[in-house]
Design a protein around this motif. Structure first.
Motif, PDB file in Angstrom:
ATOM      1  N   ARG A   9       0.835  -1.202   0.000  1.00  0.00           N
ATOM      2  CA  ARG A   9       0.000   0.000   0.000  1.00  0.00           C
ATOM      3  C   ARG A   9       0.871   1.254   0.000  1.00  0.00           C
ATOM      4  O   ARG A   9       0.614   2.205  -0.741  1.00  0.00           O
ATOM      5  N   ARG A  62       3.542  14.613 -13.413  1.00  0.00           N
ATOM      6  CA  ARG A  62       2.538  15.225 -14.290  1.00  0.00           C
ATOM      7  C   ARG A  62       2.495  16.744 -14.093  1.00  0.00           C
ATOM      8  O   ARG A  62       2.367  17.505 -15.041  1.00  0.00           O
ATOM      9  N   ARG A 120       2.310   1.707  -3.454  1.00  0.00           N
ATOM     10  CA  ARG A 120       1.326   2.294  -4.370  1.00  0.00           C
ATOM     11  C   ARG A 120       1.156   3.784  -4.099  1.00  0.00           C
ATOM     12  O   ARG A 120       1.089   4.597  -5.026  1.00  0.00           O
ATOM     13  N   ASP A 121       1.067   4.155  -2.823  1.00  0.00           N
ATOM     14  CA  ASP A 121       0.921   5.564  -2.469  1.00  0.00           C
ATOM     15  C   ASP A 121       2.127   6.372  -2.939  1.00  0.00           C
ATOM     16  O   ASP A 121       1.981   7.486  -3.440  1.00  0.00           O
ATOM     17  N   GLU A 122       3.314   5.807  -2.787  1.00  0.00           N
ATOM     18  CA  GLU A 122       4.546   6.472  -3.218  1.00  0.00           C
ATOM     19  C   GLU A 122       4.529   6.666  -4.733  1.00  0.00           C
ATOM     20  O   GLU A 122       4.859   7.733  -5.240  1.00  0.00           O
ATOM     21  N   LEU A 123       4.139   5.637  -5.482  1.00  0.00           N
ATOM     22  CA  LEU A 123       4.082   5.734  -6.945  1.00  0.00           C
ATOM     23  C   LEU A 123       3.023   6.732  -7.391  1.00  0.00           C
ATOM     24  O   LEU A 123       3.234   7.496  -8.340  1.00  0.00           O
ATOM     25  N   THR A 124       1.887   6.761  -6.720  1.00  0.00           N
ATOM     26  CA  THR A 124       0.828   7.715  -7.042  1.00  0.00           C
ATOM     27  C   THR A 124       1.306   9.140  -6.811  1.00  0.00           C
ATOM     28  O   THR A 124       1.080  10.027  -7.639  1.00  0.00           O
ATOM     29  N   ARG A 125       1.968   9.359  -5.684  1.00  0.00           N
ATOM     30  CA  ARG A 125       2.493  10.697  -5.382  1.00  0.00           C
ATOM     31  C   ARG A 125       3.533  11.113  -6.409  1.00  0.00           C
ATOM     32  O   ARG A 125       3.519  12.234  -6.927  1.00  0.00           O
ATOM     33  N   GLU A 126       4.448  10.198  -6.735  1.00  0.00           N
ATOM     34  CA  GLU A 126       5.496  10.498  -7.711  1.00  0.00           C
ATOM     35  C   GLU A 126       4.906  10.768  -9.092  1.00  0.00           C
ATOM     36  O   GLU A 126       5.328  11.693  -9.784  1.00  0.00           O
ATOM     37  N   ASN A 127       3.892  10.001  -9.470  1.00  0.00           N
ATOM     38  CA  ASN A 127       3.241  10.194 -10.759  1.00  0.00           C
ATOM     39  C   ASN A 127       2.575  11.567 -10.826  1.00  0.00           C
ATOM     40  O   ASN A 127       2.686  12.284 -11.829  1.00  0.00           O
ATOM     41  N   ALA A 128       1.872  11.956  -9.779  1.00  0.00           N
ATOM     42  CA  ALA A 128       1.216  13.266  -9.741  1.00  0.00           C
ATOM     43  C   ALA A 128       2.255  14.387  -9.810  1.00  0.00           C
ATOM     44  O   ALA A 128       2.058  15.390 -10.517  1.00  0.00           O
ATOM     45  N   GLU A 129       3.360  14.213  -9.113  1.00  0.00           N
ATOM     46  CA  GLU A 129       4.424  15.223  -9.136  1.00  0.00           C
ATOM     47  C   GLU A 129       5.019  15.357 -10.539  1.00  0.00           C
ATOM     48  O   GLU A 129       5.246  16.469 -11.021  1.00  0.00           O
TER      49      GLU A 129
END
Length: 112
Positions: free
Chosen positions: A78, A92, A81-90
């Motif tokens: 979890r 973008r 996933r949260d780390e990847l989501t944060r990195e992806n948003a950053e």
């Protein structure tokens, strides 16, 4: 009349607690082992190592406010996933800022 001498029973036999009981008690209550190692040369500190070991059940650790494994991406899917989501948003957001600064290639081709 002499009474026969009685040898002490080996640990773990008889009325003593067995390993499972001891482990259950340690996990239920928790145990902390702490220590520091310092290496000095002529009153100059060269190295300090701080060792902290906590042995407890997960429930007891959470009760004490220790839950770092839940947010460590190396230990929690979890958290990963949260780390990847944060990195992806950053990423973008950075890409959007870069695109705002530089006109698109299509606009460059249309210009004479």
């Amino acid at each position: 009349m002499t009474t026969p001498s009685r040898m002490p029973e080996p640990y773990g036999q008889g009325g003593g607690a067995n390993l499972a009981d001891i482990l259950e008690r340690v996990l239920d209550k928790g145990i902390v082992i702490a220590g520091d190692i310092r290496i000095n040369l002529l009153d100059i500190e060269l190295l300090t190592i701080k060792l902290r070991l906590i042995v407890a059940s997960v429930d007891k650790a959470k009760e004490m406010g220790i839950d770092w494994w839940e947010t460590d991406p190396a230990l929690s899917s979890r958290a990963r996933r949260d780390e990847l989501t944060r990195e992806n948003a950053e990423l973008r957001e950075r890409l959007a800022r870069l695109e705002e600064l530089e006109p698109s290639r299509a606009e460059k081709k249309e210009a004479p």
